[in-house]
Design a protein around this motif. Sequence first.
Motif, PDB file in Angstrom:
ATOM      1  N   SER A  24       3.680  16.015   3.200  1.00 39.15           N
ATOM      2  CA  SER A  24       5.063  16.441   3.414  1.00 39.15           C
ATOM      3  C   SER A  24       5.839  16.346   2.106  1.00 39.15           C
ATOM      4  CB  SER A  24       5.724  15.574   4.497  1.00 39.15           C
ATOM      5  OG  SER A  24       5.890  14.238   4.050  1.00 39.15           O
ATOM      6  N   PRO A  25       7.076  16.858   2.060  1.00 37.21           N
ATOM      7  CA  PRO A  25       7.842  16.857   0.809  1.00 37.21           C
ATOM      8  C   PRO A  25       8.064  15.476   0.209  1.00 37.21           C
ATOM      9  CG  PRO A  25       8.827  18.390   2.361  1.00 37.21           C
ATOM     10  CD  PRO A  25       7.769  17.631   3.123  1.00 37.21           C
ATOM     11  N   GLY A  26       8.071  14.443   1.035  1.00 40.86           N
ATOM     12  CA  GLY A  26       8.239  13.102   0.497  1.00 40.86           C
ATOM     13  C   GLY A  26       7.107  12.674  -0.411  1.00 40.86           C
ATOM     14  N   CYS A  27       5.958  13.344  -0.304  1.00 39.25           N
ATOM     15  CA  CYS A  27       4.781  13.010  -1.106  1.00 39.25           C
ATOM     16  C   CYS A  27       4.777  13.684  -2.476  1.00 39.25           C
ATOM     17  CB  CYS A  27       3.513  13.441  -0.364  1.00 39.25           C
ATOM     18  SG  CYS A  27       3.272  12.754   1.284  1.00 39.25           S
ATOM     19  N   CYS A  30       4.540  11.396  -5.677  1.00 39.96           N
ATOM     20  CA  CYS A  30       3.992  10.119  -5.216  1.00 39.96           C
ATOM     21  C   CYS A  30       3.767   9.144  -6.369  1.00 39.96           C
ATOM     22  CB  CYS A  30       2.673  10.368  -4.473  1.00 39.96           C
ATOM     23  SG  CYS A  30       1.862   8.876  -3.902  1.00 39.96           S
ATOM     24  N   TYR A  31       4.437   7.992  -6.298  1.00 41.15           N
ATOM     25  CA  TYR A  31       4.279   6.987  -7.357  1.00 41.15           C
ATOM     26  C   TYR A  31       2.861   6.407  -7.350  1.00 41.15           C
ATOM     27  CZ  TYR A  31       4.281   3.081  -4.048  1.00 41.15           C
ATOM     28  OH  TYR A  31       3.945   2.211  -3.042  1.00 41.15           O
ATOM     29  N   ALA A  32       2.271   6.278  -6.157  1.00 41.99           N
ATOM     30  CA  ALA A  32       0.946   5.670  -6.063  1.00 41.99           C
ATOM     31  C   ALA A  32      -0.115   6.535  -6.736  1.00 41.99           C
ATOM     32  CB  ALA A  32       0.590   5.435  -4.596  1.00 41.99           C
ATOM     33  N   GLU A  33       0.049   7.847  -6.672  1.00 42.55           N
ATOM     34  CA  GLU A  33      -0.920   8.742  -7.302  1.00 42.55           C
ATOM     35  C   GLU A  33      -0.976   8.518  -8.809  1.00 42.55           C
ATOM     36  OE1 GLU A  33      -2.129  13.450  -7.005  1.00 42.55           O
ATOM     37  OE2 GLU A  33      -0.006  12.917  -6.910  1.00 42.55           O
ATOM     38  N   GLY A  34       0.187   8.463  -9.443  1.00 40.60           N
ATOM     39  CA  GLY A  34       0.225   8.218 -10.877  1.00 40.60           C
ATOM     40  C   GLY A  34      -0.277   6.836 -11.246  1.00 40.60           C
ATOM     41  N   LEU A 157      12.129   2.219   9.929  1.00 39.56           N
ATOM     42  CA  LEU A 157      12.133   3.519   9.257  1.00 39.56           C
ATOM     43  C   LEU A 157      12.325   3.300   7.762  1.00 39.56           C
ATOM     44  CD1 LEU A 157      14.624   5.474  11.579  1.00 39.56           C
ATOM     45  CD2 LEU A 157      12.168   5.053  11.938  1.00 39.56           C
ATOM     46  N   SER A 158      11.512   3.983   6.958  1.00 43.51           N
ATOM     47  CA  SER A 158      11.723   4.017   5.521  1.00 43.51           C
ATOM     48  C   SER A 158      12.257   5.402   5.173  1.00 43.51           C
ATOM     49  CB  SER A 158      10.417   3.740   4.769  1.00 43.51           C
ATOM     50  OG  SER A 158      10.623   3.864   3.371  1.00 43.51           O
ATOM     51  N   VAL A 159      13.551   5.490   5.019  1.00 42.24           N
ATOM     52  CA  VAL A 159      14.204   6.772   4.731  1.00 42.24           C
ATOM     53  C   VAL A 159      14.271   6.901   3.211  1.00 42.24           C
ATOM     54  CG1 VAL A 159      16.172   8.246   5.292  1.00 42.24           C
ATOM     55  CG2 VAL A 159      15.512   6.423   6.860  1.00 42.24           C
ATOM     56  N   GLU A 160      13.095   7.108   2.625  1.00 46.67           N
ATOM     57  CA  GLU A 160      12.948   7.148   1.173  1.00 46.67           C
ATOM     58  C   GLU A 160      11.717   7.967   0.795  1.00 46.67           C
ATOM     59  OE1 GLU A 160      12.496   4.126  -2.663  1.00 46.67           O
ATOM     60  OE2 GLU A 160      11.960   3.441  -0.667  1.00 46.67           O
ATOM     61  N   PRO A 161      11.827   8.919  -0.111  1.00 43.37           N
ATOM     62  CA  PRO A 161      13.092   9.355  -0.710  1.00 43.37           C
ATOM     63  C   PRO A 161      13.913  10.170   0.287  1.00 43.37           C
ATOM     64  CG  PRO A 161      11.330  10.804  -1.420  1.00 43.37           C
ATOM     65  CD  PRO A 161      10.670   9.706  -0.616  1.00 43.37           C
TER      66      PRO A 161
END
Length: 248
Positions: A24-27, A30-34, A157-161
């Motif tokens: 989804s757009p939140g991905c 992705c900080y974890a990917e980097g 809920l984690s409404v981030e970003p």
Amino acid sequence: MTTVSKIEWTERTWNPTVGCTKVSPGCKHCYAEGMAARLQAMRTPGYENGFVLTLLPQRLDDPLRRRVPTTYFVNSMSDLFHEAVPFDYIAQVFDTIGRAHWHTFQILTKRADRMAAFFQGRAAPRNAWLGVSVEDRHYGVPRIDHLRQVPAAIRFLSVEPLLEDVGGLELAGIDWVIVGGESGPKARPMRQEWVDAIRAQCEAAGVAFFFKQWGGWGADGVKRAKKHNGRELHGRTWDQMPAAAVGA
């Protein structure tokens, strides 16, 4: 291996799986990917495959070795309910969580439908807080109904970003809402009125509200380094936590 976390709402991370794929757009950023790419380049154990979904059963018992009560964010570098993670492996993760009853475990997913399917006929340990990401209306908001199906002591809920005004949220059965903006050089802006609307809904529903960060854009709509935007909303920090503790 568990790791001390810089995430404001937890203490340590535990990654019995690493790697993920975008859903989804939140991905998008992705900080974890980097981070996985950097850890792979450093030859860090567990990241031999970079960001390819990888099960790490050798880490399953790590929380049992730590006797100091701790709040763990589970799979900060993955998604426990990813389609490539078998249900029997997820069950092993929750077996550890149940046995490590002196800790609190926070599990967050974008695969809310798969989480709900896993818990059909299963009870979540009382020290497991289960949550879903809610970045927008189209992908994020529908996850809340799946979360409500899960028999968890704490649902969050984690409404981030936060990428847009998410409108009216049905918060029945939800205990905690975290809101935050996106970080990094390609961060998308978050507007203060979107945050205010969520905070007001939490207050009306009696739900704990936690404002994590502005991220790469300040309340004034100016892009700058995350550290200069801070965590204050209307001149104060919002660090409310759900009114529950392990064993309650």
